[in-house]
Enzyme design. Structure first.
Site, short mmCIF file in Angstrom:
data_model
loop_
_atom_site.label_atom_id
_atom_site.label_comp_id
_atom_site.label_asym_id
_atom_site.label_seq_id
_atom_site.Cartn_x
_atom_site.Cartn_y
_atom_site.Cartn_z
N ASP A 1 8.26 5.55 7.63
CA ASP A 1 7.74 4.95 8.86
C ASP A 1 6.52 5.76 9.27
O ASP A 1 6.57 6.99 9.30
CB ASP A 1 8.78 4.91 9.97
N SER A 2 5.45 5.06 9.53
CA SER A 2 4.20 5.78 9.77
C SER A 2 3.38 5.05 10.81
O SER A 2 3.68 3.92 11.19
CB SER A 2 3.43 5.91 8.45
N PHE B 1 -5.39 1.10 2.46
CA PHE B 1 -4.85 -0.09 3.13
C PHE B 1 -4.84 0.18 4.63
O PHE B 1 -5.23 1.25 5.09
CB PHE B 1 -3.44 -0.42 2.60
N GLY B 2 -4.39 -0.80 5.39
CA GLY B 2 -4.17 -0.62 6.82
C GLY B 2 -5.41 -0.12 7.55
O GLY B 2 -6.49 -0.70 7.46
N TYR B 3 -5.24 0.96 8.29
CA TYR B 3 -6.31 1.49 9.12
C TYR B 3 -7.23 2.46 8.35
O TYR B 3 -8.10 3.09 8.96
CB TYR B 3 -5.71 2.23 10.33
N GLU C 1 15.13 -5.01 11.32
CA GLU C 1 14.11 -4.92 12.37
C GLU C 1 13.91 -3.46 12.72
O GLU C 1 14.87 -2.69 12.79
CB GLU C 1 14.63 -5.62 13.63
N HIS D 1 -1.26 12.14 5.30
CA HIS D 1 0.03 12.29 5.99
C HIS D 1 1.19 11.96 5.04
O HIS D 1 2.18 12.64 4.99
CB HIS D 1 0.05 11.37 7.22
N LYS E 1 -7.20 10.82 -1.52
CA LYS E 1 -6.30 10.58 -0.38
C LYS E 1 -4.96 11.26 -0.63
O LYS E 1 -4.36 11.84 0.28
CB LYS E 1 -6.13 9.07 -0.14
N GLY F 1 0.83 -1.22 0.00
CA GLY F 1 0.00 0.00 0.00
C GLY F 1 0.85 1.25 0.00
O GLY F 1 0.63 2.19 -0.78
P1 ITT Z 1 7.60 -1.18 5.88
O1 ITT Z 1 8.26 -1.10 7.24
O2 ITT Z 1 8.09 -2.32 5.06
O3 ITT Z 1 7.62 0.12 5.16
P2 ITT Z 1 5.17 -1.52 7.50
O4 ITT Z 1 3.75 -1.81 7.15
O5 ITT Z 1 5.84 -2.43 8.50
O6 ITT Z 1 6.01 -1.51 6.13
P3 ITT Z 1 5.39 0.69 9.35
O7 ITT Z 1 6.29 -0.04 10.28
O8 ITT Z 1 5.70 2.12 9.04
O9 ITT Z 1 5.30 -0.03 7.94
O10 ITT Z 1 3.92 0.57 9.92
C1 ITT Z 1 2.93 1.44 9.55
C2 ITT Z 1 1.60 0.95 10.07
O11 ITT Z 1 0.65 2.00 9.99
C3 ITT Z 1 1.03 -0.20 9.24
O12 ITT Z 1 0.26 -1.04 10.06
C4 ITT Z 1 0.13 0.50 8.24
O13 ITT Z 1 -0.94 -0.31 7.82
C5 ITT Z 1 -0.34 1.71 9.02
N1 ITT Z 1 -0.43 2.85 8.10
C6 ITT Z 1 0.56 3.66 7.69
N2 ITT Z 1 0.14 4.53 6.76
C7 ITT Z 1 -1.16 4.24 6.57
C8 ITT Z 1 -2.14 4.75 5.71
O14 ITT Z 1 -1.87 5.71 4.82
N3 ITT Z 1 -3.35 4.23 5.77
C9 ITT Z 1 -3.64 3.23 6.63
N4 ITT Z 1 -2.78 2.66 7.46
C10 ITT Z 1 -1.53 3.16 7.43
#
Ligand code: ITT
Length: 202
Positions: A77-78, A160-162, A48, A188, A183, A19
């Site tokens: 990192d997000s 994706f994600g949240y 890690e 962010h 989006k 994503g």
């Molecule tokens: P990489 O480290 O490989 O980049 P990751 O998914 O492990 O991938 P992070 O450690 O930065 O990345 O975790 C970010 C979390 O926040 C992860 O669970 C994402 O689904 C969520 N996240 C980040 N940006 C998002 C977005 O734009 N929309 C929804 N969820 C997001």
């Protein structure tokens, strides 16, 4: 017109999250650089995420990719910071609830933790730090934040994600209900990428 020495610059997007990769590629794809993903680099691995801040974790990822390839590299990192949870899951957003959960499981757990929290107290924000490590090892970080609220239930299937539970008041919809283009206008990651563009084309 872009300066000649930036025309064929290669920049590795140091993420394993499809994503994020898709969004970063769209946000930076028009720059006069060649974007590579980790999939283009045989044997590439990411370290890690042991650091306590988004910036340090983003740098860990970008440094690893830069060292492996010699190309400039960009790490993202997000996370999602929920006020009613004291800012959690924050830097631990990807691991919220443990390694056994997928995106849907993490969303369900978040909603469960917030079950008794009324709408007015469900404020939250997405934060994204992008780190750029250039060919010579020079390091930069930039940040973007999107303010919103955690919805009562997931809505929308994009992103994706949240995204399905991140309600964004200025649009009256969750990020999961926004189109990619919508989006990209407000997220962010879009704000951080806007700042990163200046570094990449400078
Ligand atoms: P990489 O480290 O490989 O980049 P990751 O998914 O492990 O991938 P992070 O450690 O930065 O990345 O975790 C970010 C979390 O926040 C992860 O669970 C994402 O689904 C969520 N996240 C980040 N940006 C998002 C977005 O734009 N929309 C929804 N969820 C997001």
């Amino acid at each position: 017109m872009a300066p000649l020495d930036t025309l064929n610059r290669r920049v590795v997007l140091a993420t394993r999250n499809p994503g994020k990769l898709r969004e970063l590629a769209r946000l930076l794809g028009d720059l006069p650089i060649e974007l590579l993903s980790l999939a283009d680099i045989p044997g590439a691995t990411l370290p890690e995420e042991t650091a306590r801040t988004y910036a340090d974790n983003a740098l860990l990822k970008a440094r690893a990719a830069q060292r492996l390839t010699g190309c400039a590299a960009l790490g993202d990192d997000s996370g999602l910071e929920v006020d009613a949870l004291g800012g959690a899951p924050g830097v631990h957003s990807a691991r919220f609830g443990g390694a056994g959960l997928d995106d849907a499981g993490r969303v369900a757990l978040l909603l469960e933790r917030l079950r008794a929290v009324p709408a007015a107290k469900r404020t939250a924000r997405f934060r994204c730090v992008i780190a750029l490590v250039d060919e010579g090892g020079g390091e930069h970080t930039v940040e973007g934040v999107a303010e919103g609220e955690i919805a009562a239930a997931p809505r929308g299937a994009s992103g994706f994600g949240y995204d399905p539970v991140f309600y964004y008041p200025p649009r009256g919809r969750t990020f999961g209900e926004l189109t990619e283009r919508e989006k990209e206008g407000v997220s962010h990651r879009a704000l951080a990428a806007r700042a990163a563009r200046a570094l990449l084309s400078g």
